[in-house]
Scaffold this active site. Structure first.
Site, mmCIF file in Angstrom:
data_model
loop_
_atom_site.group_PDB
_atom_site.id
_atom_site.type_symbol
_atom_site.label_atom_id
_atom_site.label_comp_id
_atom_site.label_asym_id
_atom_site.label_seq_id
_atom_site.Cartn_x
_atom_site.Cartn_y
_atom_site.Cartn_z
ATOM 1 N N SER A 61 52.756 23.975 56.464
ATOM 2 C CA SER A 61 53.178 25.367 56.298
ATOM 3 C C SER A 61 54.072 25.572 55.079
ATOM 4 O O SER A 61 55.073 24.863 54.898
ATOM 5 C CB SER A 61 53.943 25.781 57.562
ATOM 6 O OG SER A 61 54.853 26.827 57.289
ATOM 7 N N GLY A 62 53.724 26.565 54.287
ATOM 8 C CA GLY A 62 54.557 26.887 53.129
ATOM 9 C C GLY A 62 55.947 27.335 53.542
ATOM 10 O O GLY A 62 56.951 26.902 52.966
ATOM 11 N N LEU A 63 55.996 28.195 54.563
ATOM 12 C CA LEU A 63 57.301 28.663 55.046
ATOM 13 C C LEU A 63 58.141 27.492 55.535
ATOM 14 O O LEU A 63 59.334 27.374 55.199
ATOM 15 C CB LEU A 63 57.092 29.670 56.190
ATOM 16 C CG LEU A 63 58.356 30.043 56.974
ATOM 17 C CD1 LEU A 63 59.360 30.775 56.084
ATOM 18 C CD2 LEU A 63 58.009 30.895 58.203
ATOM 19 N N ASP A 73 60.555 31.354 51.273
ATOM 20 C CA ASP A 73 59.092 31.328 51.188
ATOM 21 C C ASP A 73 58.648 32.390 50.192
ATOM 22 O O ASP A 73 58.020 33.397 50.543
ATOM 23 C CB ASP A 73 58.498 31.581 52.585
ATOM 24 C CG ASP A 73 56.992 31.394 52.615
ATOM 25 O OD1 ASP A 73 56.453 30.739 51.692
ATOM 26 O OD2 ASP A 73 56.354 31.908 53.553
ATOM 27 N N ASP A 100 48.941 24.896 53.162
ATOM 28 C CA ASP A 100 49.200 26.269 52.762
ATOM 29 C C ASP A 100 49.461 26.271 51.250
ATOM 30 O O ASP A 100 50.541 25.868 50.801
ATOM 31 C CB ASP A 100 50.437 26.760 53.536
ATOM 32 C CG ASP A 100 50.799 28.192 53.219
ATOM 33 O OD1 ASP A 100 50.142 28.801 52.359
ATOM 34 O OD2 ASP A 100 51.756 28.694 53.841
ATOM 35 N N ASP A 102 49.607 28.875 49.346
ATOM 36 C CA ASP A 102 50.023 30.212 48.915
ATOM 37 C C ASP A 102 48.918 30.837 48.050
ATOM 38 O O ASP A 102 47.754 30.724 48.393
ATOM 39 C CB ASP A 102 51.383 30.159 48.201
ATOM 40 C CG ASP A 102 52.521 29.871 49.186
ATOM 41 O OD1 ASP A 102 52.368 30.181 50.377
ATOM 42 O OD2 ASP A 102 53.557 29.320 48.773
ATOM 43 N N GLU A 129 45.756 32.343 49.531
ATOM 44 C CA GLU A 129 45.876 33.740 49.957
ATOM 45 C C GLU A 129 45.868 34.668 48.752
ATOM 46 O O GLU A 129 46.275 34.280 47.646
ATOM 47 C CB GLU A 129 47.176 33.921 50.761
ATOM 48 C CG GLU A 129 48.438 33.716 49.951
ATOM 49 C CD GLU A 129 49.692 33.589 50.828
ATOM 50 O OE1 GLU A 129 49.658 32.838 51.826
ATOM 51 O OE2 GLU A 129 50.697 34.239 50.484
ATOM 52 N N LYS A 135 54.747 35.053 45.706
ATOM 53 C CA LYS A 135 54.494 35.689 47.004
ATOM 54 C C LYS A 135 55.805 35.887 47.755
ATOM 55 O O LYS A 135 56.843 35.298 47.400
ATOM 56 C CB LYS A 135 53.509 34.855 47.828
ATOM 57 C CG LYS A 135 53.923 33.425 48.166
ATOM 58 C CD LYS A 135 54.817 33.226 49.367
ATOM 59 C CE LYS A 135 54.303 33.676 50.681
ATOM 60 N NZ LYS A 135 53.190 32.894 51.226
ATOM 61 N N ASN A 137 56.982 35.895 51.957
ATOM 62 C CA ASN A 137 56.478 35.645 53.308
ATOM 63 C C ASN A 137 55.970 36.947 53.934
ATOM 64 O O ASN A 137 56.611 37.999 53.805
ATOM 65 C CB ASN A 137 57.575 35.005 54.172
ATOM 66 C CG ASN A 137 57.054 34.671 55.556
ATOM 67 O OD1 ASN A 137 57.113 35.482 56.470
ATOM 68 N ND2 ASN A 137 56.514 33.484 55.698
ATOM 69 N N SER A 138 54.865 36.839 54.620
ATOM 70 C CA SER A 138 54.170 38.020 55.157
ATOM 71 C C SER A 138 55.026 38.846 56.109
ATOM 72 O O SER A 138 54.740 40.020 56.350
ATOM 73 C CB SER A 138 52.908 37.591 55.896
ATOM 74 O OG SER A 138 52.127 36.748 55.107
ATOM 75 N N ARG A 172 42.371 33.261 52.492
ATOM 76 C CA ARG A 172 43.210 34.092 53.368
ATOM 77 C C ARG A 172 43.407 35.455 52.733
ATOM 78 O O ARG A 172 43.819 35.543 51.573
ATOM 79 C CB ARG A 172 44.558 33.383 53.562
ATOM 80 C CG ARG A 172 45.690 34.259 54.058
ATOM 81 C CD ARG A 172 46.885 33.402 54.376
ATOM 82 N NE ARG A 172 48.111 34.131 54.555
ATOM 83 C CZ ARG A 172 49.277 33.566 54.857
ATOM 84 N NH1 ARG A 172 49.354 32.240 55.022
ATOM 85 N NH2 ARG A 172 50.364 34.291 55.005
ATOM 86 N N HIS A 203 45.241 37.476 58.464
ATOM 87 C CA HIS A 203 46.630 37.469 58.912
ATOM 88 C C HIS A 203 47.049 38.870 59.343
ATOM 89 O O HIS A 203 46.623 39.867 58.745
ATOM 90 C CB HIS A 203 47.532 36.987 57.775
ATOM 91 C CG HIS A 203 48.817 36.388 58.252
ATOM 92 N ND1 HIS A 203 49.021 35.956 59.534
ATOM 93 C CD2 HIS A 203 49.988 36.130 57.604
ATOM 94 C CE1 HIS A 203 50.234 35.469 59.659
ATOM 95 N NE2 HIS A 203 50.850 35.556 58.505
HETATM 96 C C1 SPV Z 1 53.153 29.670 56.612
HETATM 97 O O1 SPV Z 1 53.283 28.990 57.636
HETATM 98 O O2 SPV Z 1 53.778 29.452 55.582
HETATM 99 C C2 SPV Z 1 52.226 30.795 56.612
HETATM 100 C C3 SPV Z 1 52.065 31.570 57.803
HETATM 101 O O3 SPV Z 1 51.688 31.108 55.573
HETATM 102 S S1 SPV Z 1 53.142 32.900 57.688
HETATM 103 O O4 SPV Z 1 54.494 32.397 57.575
HETATM 104 O O5 SPV Z 1 52.925 33.630 58.913
HETATM 105 O O6 SPV Z 1 52.765 33.690 56.537
HETATM 106 MG MG MG Z 2 52.705 30.464 53.944
#
Ligand code: SPV
Ligand code: MG
Length: 312
Positions: A61-63, A73, A100, A102, A129, A135, A137-138, A172, A203
């Protein structure tokens, strides 16, 4: 199951020739036999814990990786830092790792460089994505600009041309996160499928699964669908099975669990000025040594060290 560590040792550090992680991830994502679960890891230790729990695949996971490095993130961590962490996760888990990526850290050229490096370090796949660089974080804020669909499709094509089938490519779309609606999400998923993606990650930041279920219903499994139910966590996985979803990513739960556990322990130690109270509630040192395979090192020492070395 093939022993990845053995094949790695036999072939030296270039694992490009070893396709089995990508093959395994592809089989898991593309099989319509059952739902696949990928568990978040942010370092080798969390990866090892996920493997011991029984997970068959990992989400790098990027986050979570950014958080463990003390970054936000928001592409604050560099692609080379991510690649280094991924290598440690791959080595410690010997499981297929979907990374991930990104938005690919730039244009088509940065994305294909990232993909090539991830393949070299043993990753099984990359999720790219359509957010703009840098980016965010979503789930943070409301500003989530997304890339031009043709430009991002070409980015995917460049990645596919570089890594072919040796790295699973998950495209994504952040169309729903950005508020562009279902038609835009479907249009983008179609474009990314045409560009060579192996699966679509849709997502959503809604607290119910309605959006992703509506997407899955319209999409009709033209490519496998991957979801990240962080916000709609109450939905039972049977709903995803019924909807024909391919893969569920538990995206950040080891990282969040670690924060909660560390907070608890630090709070008690500072309040109690003692470690006696928390000792029964934390991993034993033997569990740490077991997780990291100290027994294998002992066996290797018996095999490779001289008897005189062992006596010192
Ligand atoms: C991550 O885990 O970094 C993701 C999922 O991309 S989210 O944090 O929901 O974007
Ligand atoms: Mg991510």
């Amino acid at each position: 199951m093939q022993d990845q560590s053995q094949s790695f040792l036999a072939k030296g550090p270039d694992r490009c020739a070893d396709l089995s992680f990508a093959e395994r991830l592809r089989a898991a994502i593309c099989s319509d036999r059952d739902l696949t679960f990928l568990m978040e890891a942010h370092d080798a230790l969390s990866g090892a814990v996920a493997k011991r729990a029984g997970f068959k695949g990992i989400w790098a996971s990027g986050l979570s990786i950014a958080s463990s490095l003390g970054y936000r993130d928001a592409n604050e961590a560099s692609w080379s830092q991510i690649v280094d962490v991924v290598e440690r996760i791959v080595d410690s888990t010997e499981l297929p790792v979907l990374v991930d990526g990104d938005s690919g850290f730039g244009n088509f050229n940065n994305a294909r460089l990232l993909a090539r490096k991830l393949r070299q370090r043993g990753a099984a796949g990359v999720a790219l994505e359509d957010s703009c660089f840098p980016k965010m974080n979503s789930f943070v804020g409301d500003r989530h600009p997304i890339a031009d669909v043709d430009e991002f499709s070409a980015r995917l094509r460049a990645v596919k041309d570089t890594v072919a089938d040796n790295l699973v490519l998950v495209a994504r779309t952040e169309a729903l996160i950005a508020g562009h609606g279902m038609d835009e999400a479907l249009l983008r998923a179609s474009a990314y499928a045409a560009a060579g993606a192996d699966a679509i990650l849709i997502h959503s930041r809604k607290s119910t699964a309605d959006e992703i279920l509506s997407f899955a219903n319209s999409w009709q499994s033209r490519l496998p669908v991957v979801i990240v139910p962080t916000k709609y966590y109450r939905t039972p996985v049977s709903t995803y099975r019924d909807a024909g979803i391919s893969t569920v990513i538990w995206a950040n739960h080891s990282m969040r669990a670690a924060i909660a556990a560390m907070r608890h322990v630090c709070g008690r130690i500072i309040a109690e000025e003692s470690i006696a109270g928390i000792e029964p509630h934390i991993a034993t040192l033997d569990q740490v040594f077991d997780l990291l395979g100290y027994d294998e090192l002992a066996r290797a020492e018996a095999r490779y060290l001289r008897p005189s070395d062992l006596q010192q």
